[in-house]
Write a protein that holds these residues in place. Sequence first.
Motif, PDB file in Angstrom:
ATOM      1  N   LEU A 176      68.777  68.415  54.471  1.00 27.35           N
ATOM      2  CA  LEU A 176      69.145  67.006  54.383  1.00 27.35           C
ATOM      3  C   LEU A 176      68.218  66.153  55.247  1.00 27.35           C
ATOM      4  N   ALA A 177      67.916  66.643  56.450  1.00 32.42           N
ATOM      5  CA  ALA A 177      67.030  65.887  57.343  1.00 32.42           C
ATOM      6  C   ALA A 177      65.657  65.719  56.711  1.00 32.42           C
ATOM      7  N   LEU A 178      65.136  66.791  56.102  1.00 28.02           N
ATOM      8  CA  LEU A 178      63.816  66.718  55.477  1.00 28.02           C
ATOM      9  C   LEU A 178      63.835  65.797  54.262  1.00 28.02           C
ATOM     10  N   PHE A 179      64.920  65.859  53.492  1.00 30.35           N
ATOM     11  CA  PHE A 179      65.064  64.984  52.330  1.00 30.35           C
ATOM     12  C   PHE A 179      65.079  63.527  52.780  1.00 30.35           C
ATOM     13  N   THR A 180      65.886  63.251  53.792  1.00 29.40           N
ATOM     14  CA  THR A 180      65.980  61.886  54.329  1.00 29.40           C
ATOM     15  C   THR A 180      64.613  61.405  54.793  1.00 29.40           C
ATOM     16  N   SER A 181      63.914  62.290  55.497  1.00 33.15           N
ATOM     17  CA  SER A 181      62.598  61.933  56.001  1.00 33.15           C
ATOM     18  C   SER A 181      61.646  61.583  54.861  1.00 33.15           C
ATOM     19  N   ALA A 182      61.657  62.410  53.794  1.00 31.50           N
ATOM     20  CA  ALA A 182      60.740  62.174  52.670  1.00 31.50           C
ATOM     21  C   ALA A 182      61.086  60.889  51.942  1.00 31.50           C
ATOM     22  N   VAL A 183      62.381  60.694  51.661  1.00 31.83           N
ATOM     23  CA  VAL A 183      62.789  59.503  50.915  1.00 31.83           C
ATOM     24  C   VAL A 183      62.573  58.243  51.754  1.00 31.83           C
ATOM     25  N   GLY A 184      62.935  58.333  53.040  1.00 32.89           N
ATOM     26  CA  GLY A 184      62.738  57.192  53.934  1.00 32.89           C
ATOM     27  C   GLY A 184      61.270  56.810  54.020  1.00 32.89           C
ATOM     28  N   SER A 185      60.429  57.827  54.171  1.00 34.55           N
ATOM     29  CA  SER A 185      58.988  57.573  54.263  1.00 34.55           C
ATOM     30  C   SER A 185      58.465  56.936  52.988  1.00 34.55           C
ATOM     31  N   PHE A 186      58.933  57.455  51.837  1.00 31.54           N
ATOM     32  CA  PHE A 186      58.437  56.924  50.572  1.00 31.54           C
ATOM     33  C   PHE A 186      58.840  55.474  50.395  1.00 31.54           C
ATOM     34  N   PHE A 187      60.114  55.183  50.669  1.00 32.94           N
ATOM     35  CA  PHE A 187      60.585  53.810  50.522  1.00 32.94           C
ATOM     36  C   PHE A 187      59.808  52.886  51.467  1.00 32.94           C
ATOM     37  N   ALA A 188      59.694  53.309  52.717  1.00 32.90           N
ATOM     38  CA  ALA A 188      58.997  52.477  53.700  1.00 32.90           C
ATOM     39  C   ALA A 188      57.541  52.288  53.292  1.00 32.90           C
ATOM     40  N   GLY A 189      56.922  53.369  52.791  1.00 32.09           N
ATOM     41  CA  GLY A 189      55.534  53.283  52.360  1.00 32.09           C
ATOM     42  C   GLY A 189      55.358  52.295  51.226  1.00 32.09           C
ATOM     43  N   THR A 190      56.314  52.308  50.286  1.00 34.02           N
ATOM     44  CA  THR A 190      56.237  51.385  49.151  1.00 34.02           C
ATOM     45  C   THR A 190      56.320  49.948  49.629  1.00 34.02           C
ATOM     46  N   VAL A 191      57.309  49.685  50.478  1.00 34.25           N
ATOM     47  CA  VAL A 191      57.470  48.320  50.987  1.00 34.25           C
ATOM     48  C   VAL A 191      56.219  47.895  51.766  1.00 34.25           C
ATOM     49  N   ALA A 192      55.741  48.816  52.611  1.00 34.77           N
ATOM     50  CA  ALA A 192      54.591  48.482  53.451  1.00 34.77           C
ATOM     51  C   ALA A 192      53.363  48.174  52.595  1.00 34.77           C
ATOM     52  N   THR A 193      53.182  48.928  51.499  1.00 33.58           N
ATOM     53  CA  THR A 193      52.040  48.672  50.629  1.00 33.58           C
ATOM     54  C   THR A 193      52.090  47.252  50.089  1.00 33.58           C
ATOM     55  N   PHE A 194      53.271  46.857  49.601  1.00 33.26           N
ATOM     56  CA  PHE A 194      53.382  45.505  49.045  1.00 33.26           C
ATOM     57  C   PHE A 194      53.190  44.451  50.127  1.00 33.26           C
ATOM     58  N   LEU A 195      53.690  44.753  51.327  1.00 31.12           N
ATOM     59  CA  LEU A 195      53.506  43.821  52.433  1.00 31.12           C
ATOM     60  C   LEU A 195      52.029  43.647  52.751  1.00 31.12           C
ATOM     61  N   ILE A 196      51.306  44.778  52.766  1.00 27.97           N
ATOM     62  CA  ILE A 196      49.875  44.709  53.084  1.00 27.97           C
ATOM     63  C   ILE A 196      49.156  43.884  52.029  1.00 27.97           C
ATOM     64  N   VAL A 197      49.450  44.192  50.757  1.00 32.54           N
ATOM     65  CA  VAL A 197      48.768  43.484  49.676  1.00 32.54           C
ATOM     66  C   VAL A 197      49.028  41.986  49.766  1.00 32.54           C
ATOM     67  N   GLY A 198      50.270  41.640  50.059  1.00 31.17           N
ATOM     68  CA  GLY A 198      50.621  40.231  50.077  1.00 31.17           C
ATOM     69  C   GLY A 198      50.149  39.503  51.324  1.00 31.17           C
ATOM     70  N   PHE A 199      50.220  40.192  52.449  1.00 35.88           N
ATOM     71  CA  PHE A 199      50.059  39.463  53.703  1.00 35.88           C
ATOM     72  C   PHE A 199      48.855  39.866  54.549  1.00 35.88           C
ATOM     73  N   ALA A 200      48.109  40.892  54.098  1.00 38.58           N
ATOM     74  CA  ALA A 200      46.994  41.368  54.937  1.00 38.58           C
ATOM     75  C   ALA A 200      46.080  40.239  55.409  1.00 38.58           C
ATOM     76  N   PRO A 201      45.607  39.400  54.475  1.00 44.63           N
ATOM     77  CA  PRO A 201      44.705  38.343  54.938  1.00 44.63           C
ATOM     78  C   PRO A 201      45.366  37.392  55.937  1.00 44.63           C
ATOM     79  N   ILE A 202      46.632  37.036  55.661  1.00 45.43           N
ATOM     80  CA  ILE A 202      47.342  36.106  56.552  1.00 45.43           C
ATOM     81  C   ILE A 202      47.559  36.757  57.912  1.00 45.43           C
ATOM     82  N   LEU A 203      48.040  38.038  57.878  1.00 41.56           N
ATOM     83  CA  LEU A 203      48.320  38.736  59.127  1.00 41.56           C
ATOM     84  C   LEU A 203      47.052  38.936  59.938  1.00 41.56           C
ATOM     85  N   ALA A 204      45.976  39.264  59.239  1.00 38.83           N
ATOM     86  CA  ALA A 204      44.719  39.482  59.940  1.00 38.83           C
ATOM     87  C   ALA A 204      44.272  38.201  60.631  1.00 38.83           C
ATOM     88  N   ALA A 205      44.424  37.071  59.904  1.00 39.70           N
ATOM     89  CA  ALA A 205      44.034  35.790  60.494  1.00 39.70           C
ATOM     90  C   ALA A 205      44.878  35.490  61.727  1.00 39.70           C
TER      91      ALA A 205
END
Lengths: 506, 228
Positions: free
Chosen positions: A116-145
């Motif tokens: 269960l711990a490993l499953f949680t880790s994998a699913v949590g990582s995947f969800f977070a990775g997905t969100v983070a990717t969209f955040l980077i795409v949307g905000f990278a230039p703004i955040l970098a500035a």
Amino acid sequence: MDLITGFFADVGSNLSLGFGQAFTLDNLFYCFVGVLLGTAIGVLPGLGPIATIALLLPITFKLDPISALIMLSGIYYGAQYGGSTTAILINLPGETSSVVTAIDGHQMAKKGKAGLALFTSAVGSFFAGTVATFLIVGFAPILAAAALKFSPADYFSLMVMGFVAAVVLAQGSLLKALAMIVLGLLIAMVGPSESGQPRFTFDNSQFFDGFDFVALSMGIFGIGEIIRNLEDEEQRQAIKSRFLDLIPTKAELKEMIPPILRGTTVGSVLGILPGGGAVLGAFAAYSLEKRISKTPHEFGKGKLAGVAAPESANNSGAQISFIPMLTLGIPSNPVMALMLGALIIHRIVPGPTLVTDKPDLFWGVVTSMWIGNFMLLVLNLPLIGMWVKFLTIPYRLLFPGIVTICCIGVYSVSNNPFDVHTMAACGVVGYVLYKLECEPAPLLLGFVIGRLMEQYFVRAMQLSFGDATIFVRDPISLSLLLVSAVALVLVLLPSIRKKREEAFAE
Amino acid sequence: MSSTTSRRTNPVDIIVALIGAAMFGLVLYLRSIEVSWYPVLLLVAAYLVFAYLFFRRQGGFGGVANPKDFYTGIVLLAVCGVFAAGMFDLPLGRVARPGVAFFPLMLLVLLFIFAVAILLSGLRNRGEALGPVPWRGLFIITGITVFFGATIKGLGFVPAIFVTGFVSCLASQKWTALSATTTAIVLTIFSWLIFIWGLGLPIALCGSWLRTALVALGVAGESIPFCY
């Protein structure tokens, strides 16, 4: 209205450019190989993401820069997942950010909930990775500035805040945790200074390059941990686990969703901060869960939220920490430092112009992160059973292997026997710290950030002509310091201190 | 690890640490003058006197009450000493142009303050004893790691790994000759598979000493496979 449509048009074109790069057959293949190799090596006890990436770095040198970076980020995610796996299964965190995962993850494994711990880790990582990717795409230039507007004084205060967060979250005595951070910072001073003058080397040429991070962390967390475990061999061998509980029940699924969401948010916010974004995110997410939980005393005893939140925060933070590395050329952790080194070998110098000069590389890498996370999920969920099997190996058969792999791993970083000896010494240090009830995690954090912190301090002092009040006159710096001060005072207040002790008491 | 007494940080310690930190902050305000060791040494001396007087008023020292804190303080003070010794010949520079010793000095002063505070709290707050140390494991694991570093070049990959694997097994109380030999053989094969065959690490399978010895004994000619 135009602004919003324009923003979404940007996101769309960035994404399509990125996916166009990442979805070529070659790059998908390299991403897959990277994730597979990264997990396979990273899951080996004693080999954390840093050692794994360092070991696999040479393979990528023959590839073209985009493929190499895509494969490297695949290795990174694989290695990080492998690190979480060893943290959960044998309480051996591969890097600082999975230290937090080990707290509750290993307790879950002891209770027979490793799957269960490993499953949680994998699913949590995947969800977070997905969100983070969209955040980077949307905000990278703004955040970098925005990040570009940070002055050296701000960076310095930012790191102070990071330390305070780590101290507040450390177990045991606050004074000791503070001392550990300062000790880590001091150890980082050994070696060449920015001007090239050697410091604290006592004219011994072996110290001229300073201590190797891999040797230090493997010594403290690998070798020191083995010595510590030899204290109570019986207890170690008694761990048994059921393997069939991989698929969570509905209640468990419901339990893990809110922490994953909160962890992702915390990790994303803190990930942009240079100076250990992933580590900070994991620590902060864990403490947030503990603070808002109705049953804080269950943390440290195998609470699901104690795995879900830091793992999500860790992954979103790690992913977003690519932004300062790619856009400012500042590595926020040792792994990013390795990536930076790899990029420079490929004759790409990261900096503010990278996004505009090499958009195909930048966005290709960003989208391949998401693909890498997806592959991680597909690859690892079926293989969890295999990873969990490591638990059935009795410790007396396992630790000679960890010793051997630590030795080879550290030696292979630069084929320098001195690094192996550093590791041996750090093993003793790690054990002594454990005996004296000093937490080694703050020490490692201080060690990683030491050099950078000094640079920012020196630059801030130079820019202000020696006026130390610059740290409180600059509004950004002042607010960061105020946040740290408030956090520290809150923890020191008697009533809260009592609660904190109860929370950490086992 | 059930003790809560050793975990408690007494407010007095924190006050002492904070006052120490505030005194240390004074150094930063010595603006636009050449920073020398004298104000720092004065500060350290003043702080020591202050801490001593403060703790005497608080009830004095009653032997080592908490060994874990006390020895942490001792160890950290020793570390301070080593770093202080390494710092004397480094230029401190000016506040406006900090030298290479400036930042380390700040850290050193901070660590010193923490070390004294932890040491004093070890004298005052009761805590549990250090407990037994697995000397056998400690010496074997540390020793074999040092051995690996010392011989990986000379003996080479295969002998170094075999010996490391075998000797590490002895660290466990329940080792047997059979299990240690089996573990060492399996480890050697696996390490070869992963690191040499799989990852292609540039480590000689048998090292320079061994080759010289084999050639000298006439066991093998100049070109032994996998030896370089």
